[in-house]
Design an enzyme around this catalytic site. Structure first.
Site, short mmCIF file in Angstrom:
data_model
loop_
_atom_site.label_atom_id
_atom_site.label_comp_id
_atom_site.label_asym_id
_atom_site.label_seq_id
_atom_site.Cartn_x
_atom_site.Cartn_y
_atom_site.Cartn_z
N ASP A 13 0.80 -1.22 0.00
CA ASP A 13 0.00 0.00 0.00
C ASP A 13 0.84 1.28 0.00
O ASP A 13 0.42 2.31 0.53
CB ASP A 13 -0.98 0.02 1.20
CG ASP A 13 -1.89 -1.18 1.19
OD1 ASP A 13 -2.22 -1.66 0.10
OD2 ASP A 13 -2.27 -1.65 2.29
N GLU A 14 2.00 1.21 -0.59
CA GLU A 14 2.89 2.38 -0.61
C GLU A 14 2.40 3.42 -1.61
O GLU A 14 2.80 4.59 -1.53
CB GLU A 14 4.32 1.95 -1.01
CG GLU A 14 5.02 1.02 -0.01
CD GLU A 14 4.73 -0.46 -0.29
OE1 GLU A 14 3.86 -0.76 -1.14
OE2 GLU A 14 5.37 -1.31 0.34
N LYS A 16 1.78 2.14 -5.13
CA LYS A 16 2.32 1.57 -6.37
C LYS A 16 1.41 1.88 -7.57
O LYS A 16 1.89 2.27 -8.64
CB LYS A 16 2.48 0.04 -6.23
CG LYS A 16 3.48 -0.35 -5.14
CD LYS A 16 3.55 -1.85 -4.95
CE LYS A 16 2.32 -2.46 -4.32
NZ LYS A 16 2.08 -2.08 -2.92
N ASN A 38 -5.32 -10.10 -3.65
CA ASN A 38 -4.96 -9.51 -2.35
C ASN A 38 -4.49 -8.07 -2.53
O ASN A 38 -4.55 -7.27 -1.61
CB ASN A 38 -3.87 -10.35 -1.63
CG ASN A 38 -2.68 -10.71 -2.51
OD1 ASN A 38 -2.69 -10.50 -3.72
ND2 ASN A 38 -1.66 -11.28 -1.91
N GLY A 40 -4.57 -4.19 -3.85
CA GLY A 40 -5.54 -3.13 -4.14
C GLY A 40 -4.73 -1.91 -4.53
O GLY A 40 -4.09 -1.31 -3.67
N HIS A 41 -4.69 -1.59 -5.80
CA HIS A 41 -3.87 -0.49 -6.29
C HIS A 41 -4.77 0.66 -6.73
O HIS A 41 -5.60 0.50 -7.63
CB HIS A 41 -2.98 -0.96 -7.45
CG HIS A 41 -1.95 -1.98 -7.03
ND1 HIS A 41 -1.02 -2.50 -7.88
CD2 HIS A 41 -1.71 -2.55 -5.82
CE1 HIS A 41 -0.25 -3.36 -7.22
NE2 HIS A 41 -0.65 -3.41 -5.97
N GLN A 222 1.98 -6.09 -3.20
CA GLN A 222 2.41 -6.23 -1.81
C GLN A 222 3.69 -5.41 -1.59
O GLN A 222 3.87 -4.41 -2.24
CB GLN A 222 2.61 -7.70 -1.41
CG GLN A 222 1.31 -8.49 -1.30
CD GLN A 222 0.71 -8.87 -2.63
OE1 GLN A 222 1.35 -9.51 -3.47
NE2 GLN A 222 -0.52 -8.49 -2.86
N THR A 237 3.03 -12.71 2.68
CA THR A 237 2.18 -13.30 1.65
C THR A 237 2.92 -14.50 1.07
O THR A 237 4.02 -14.83 1.53
CB THR A 237 1.79 -12.25 0.59
OG1 THR A 237 0.77 -12.81 -0.24
CG2 THR A 237 2.97 -11.80 -0.27
N THR A 298 -8.42 -3.20 -0.35
CA THR A 298 -9.03 -4.48 -0.70
C THR A 298 -10.03 -4.93 0.35
O THR A 298 -11.11 -5.40 0.03
CB THR A 298 -7.92 -5.55 -0.87
OG1 THR A 298 -7.07 -5.13 -1.92
CG2 THR A 298 -8.48 -6.92 -1.20
N ARG A 301 -9.96 -2.77 5.95
CA ARG A 301 -9.48 -2.82 7.34
C ARG A 301 -8.64 -1.58 7.66
O ARG A 301 -7.90 -1.09 6.80
CB ARG A 301 -8.58 -4.05 7.55
CG ARG A 301 -9.33 -5.36 7.51
CD ARG A 301 -8.39 -6.54 7.70
NE ARG A 301 -7.53 -6.74 6.54
CZ ARG A 301 -6.59 -7.68 6.47
NH1 ARG A 301 -6.38 -8.49 7.50
NH2 ARG A 301 -5.86 -7.82 5.39
N ARG A 303 -5.52 0.45 8.62
CA ARG A 303 -4.10 0.09 8.55
C ARG A 303 -3.41 0.55 9.82
O ARG A 303 -3.71 1.63 10.35
CB ARG A 303 -3.44 0.76 7.33
CG ARG A 303 -3.99 0.27 6.00
CD ARG A 303 -3.33 0.98 4.83
NE ARG A 303 -3.89 0.55 3.55
CZ ARG A 303 -4.07 1.36 2.51
NH1 ARG A 303 -3.74 2.62 2.57
NH2 ARG A 303 -4.58 0.89 1.39
#
Ligand code: GDP
Ligand code: IMO
Ligand code: MG
Length: 428
Positions: A13-14, A16, A38, A40-41, A222, A237, A298, A301, A303
């Site tokens: 989640d940087e 990308k 998994n 989410g971009h 990821q 992962t 995704t 939740r 972070r």
């Protein structure tokens, strides 16, 4: 030409998706090489936000070929929904999307196995996205999995039935029963849809393109600290999230690798379980979560948030051979008077180190911080690096000196336009 690769240096989640979208116009091919739904971009432009899970982030440029490589695990149901969403927004991806016949198939039963396995781990659960990633990679490595190319085979249904039978027994071993419900029908419908798309030998496609002087950008999913070998195992992962994964996940030889973009947030986040040395469990952490809207793309939740962690960034840079850094979300830190940077860890033995110990159990590591002045200026309206506040430039120089890699992109907002390019600084 070479393959340039963009890799997350933290726990995912940087940003990308945003940077791949920004860089994409200078490439001919954008390719995903590992992971699956998994991921989410998020991409934002022209007032619209898009979240991609399996489709590469070059898809909004019709002239760019987008490839889902052999290293990816693909869920046909999620994929079909993603394609539909694009269609609804006027993007027809059927012509510029190519899927490797060697990519792995996520079956509905893989998702059930993911859930059952997490439930069995109890308090030791990984915090998986429950998208079936672990079980699908297990089947791949166990040499019983199914691949995209199998959907073209006459005995596809037989092979499917056999694999589901295996899964049924495993689920029963856990004391539960395998109930696929409506998922099975949705799966077969989505497989029918997949058959109408461009299913290719993408290793040939990419190597031909390289031979013909085309430019390829590989989009990591990821982050390095979630890598199955070098991440915070077992809270990782199930794929190789590092640069090396692009070689096996696309069929590209190491000598073809060019630039390696290492992307990180000006702070740090993590979703799911596992160690996080600089995590802030106080109101500062809450403040970052709120300002950065740190909720999973995704799963939704919240972070976990903390300060930037240089020992782990150095580790990721070393493992990936990063040639340029992209620093994201600095605008989120605007409200802070001072900003902390973890430069070293103090171990229980008293040793002070900037290396990651074999097992990083957060309780055994005390982060050592340096405190830098905040910039207290809204950054997201700034359009040129020359207009950046001095304190912010000092923050970047401080990181560059420690990391010994130039920050060539500073992102100061979610929109495509909030992206500042920097000259490669000479690092002392
Ligand atoms: P990815 O998985 O690495 O592509 O990252 P995600 O899309 O999961 O999470 C990054 C989030 O930060 C998304 O909501 C982006 O829209 C957002 N984002 C990206 N860059 C910036 C930035 O520079 N500033 C702010 N405030 N948000 C950003
Ligand atoms: P992107 O590409 C952040 C985390 C999960 C969990 C662990 C294992 O958007 O950066 P998995 O479902 O892969 O078995 O879950 O990895 N995780 C991510 N965290 N961003 C992601 O992807 C992630 N993909 C998996 O939260 O802790
Ligand atoms: Mg994400």
């Amino acid at each position: 030409m070479a393959v340039d690769i963009l890799i997350g240096l933290q726990w995912g989640d940087e940003g990308k998706g945003k940077i791949v979208d920004v860089l994409a116009p200078t490439y001919d091919i954008v390719a995903r090489f590992q992971g699956g739904p998994n991921a989410g971009h998020t991409l934002e432009f022209e007032g619209t936000k898009h979240v991609l899970h399996q489709i590469p982030s070059g898809i909004f440029h019709a002239h760019i070929q987008n490839v889902i490589g052999n290293g990816v695990v693909l869920d046909p149901i999620v994929f079909r929904t993603e394609m539909q969403k694009l269609q609804d927004r006027g993007v027809d991806a059927t012509q510029n999307l190519f899927i490797s016949k060697k990519a792995s198939l996520i079956l509905p039963s893989h998702k059930i196995l993911d859930r059952v396995s997490e439930e069995a781990l109890g308090s030791g659960k990984i915090g998986s996205t429950l998208k079936g990633i672990g079980p699908t990679y297990q089947d791949k490595i166990g040499r019983v999995g199914m691949r995209i190319g199998d959907i073209l085979a006459d005995d596809f249904q037989d092979r499917y039935n056999k694999l589901v039978e295996r899964h049924r027994k495993t689920v029963e071993f856990y004391g539960q029963s395998l109930d696929l419900g409506e998922q099975e029908q949705a799966f077969f419908e989505a497989v029918d849809y997949l058959r109408t798309l461009k299913l290719v030998d993408s290793e040939y496609m990419i190597n031909e393109a390289l031979k013909n002087g085309k430019r390829v950008l590989a989009e990591g999913a990821q982050g390095s600290l979630l890598d199955v070998d070098f991440g915070t195992y077992p809270f990782v992962t199930s794929s190789t999230t590092l640069v090396a994964g692009a070689c096996t996940g696309l069929g590209v030889a190491p000598r073809h690798i060019g630039e390696v973009y290492g992307i990180f947030k000006a702070y740090c986040t993590r979703v799911g379980s596992g160690p996080f040395p600089t995590e802030l469990l106080d109101e500062v952490g809450d403040q970052i979560r709120k300002a950065g809207n740190e909720f999973g793309s995704t799963t939704g939740r919240p972070r976990r948030c903390g300060w930037v962690d240089l020992p782990s960034l150095k580790y990721s840079i070393m493992l990936n051979g990063v040639t340029q850094l992209n620093m994201m979300k600095a605008d989120v830190l605007t409200e802070f008077d001072t900003i902390k940077v973890c430069t070293h860890y103090k171990l229980v033995s008293g040793e002070i180190t900037d290396q990651l110990p074999h097992s990083i159990d957060t309780g055994d590591i005390e982060p050592i911080y340096e405190e830098l002045p905040g910039w207290k200026v809204e950054l997201n309206q700034i359009e040129s690096v020359d207009a950046l506040p001095e304190a912010f430039n000092n923050y970047m120089s401080f990181l560059e000196e420690h990391l010994q890699v130039p920050i060539t992109i500073a992102s100061v907002g979610p929109d495509r336009k909030s992206t500042l390019r920097r000259e490669r600084a000479r690092i002392s």
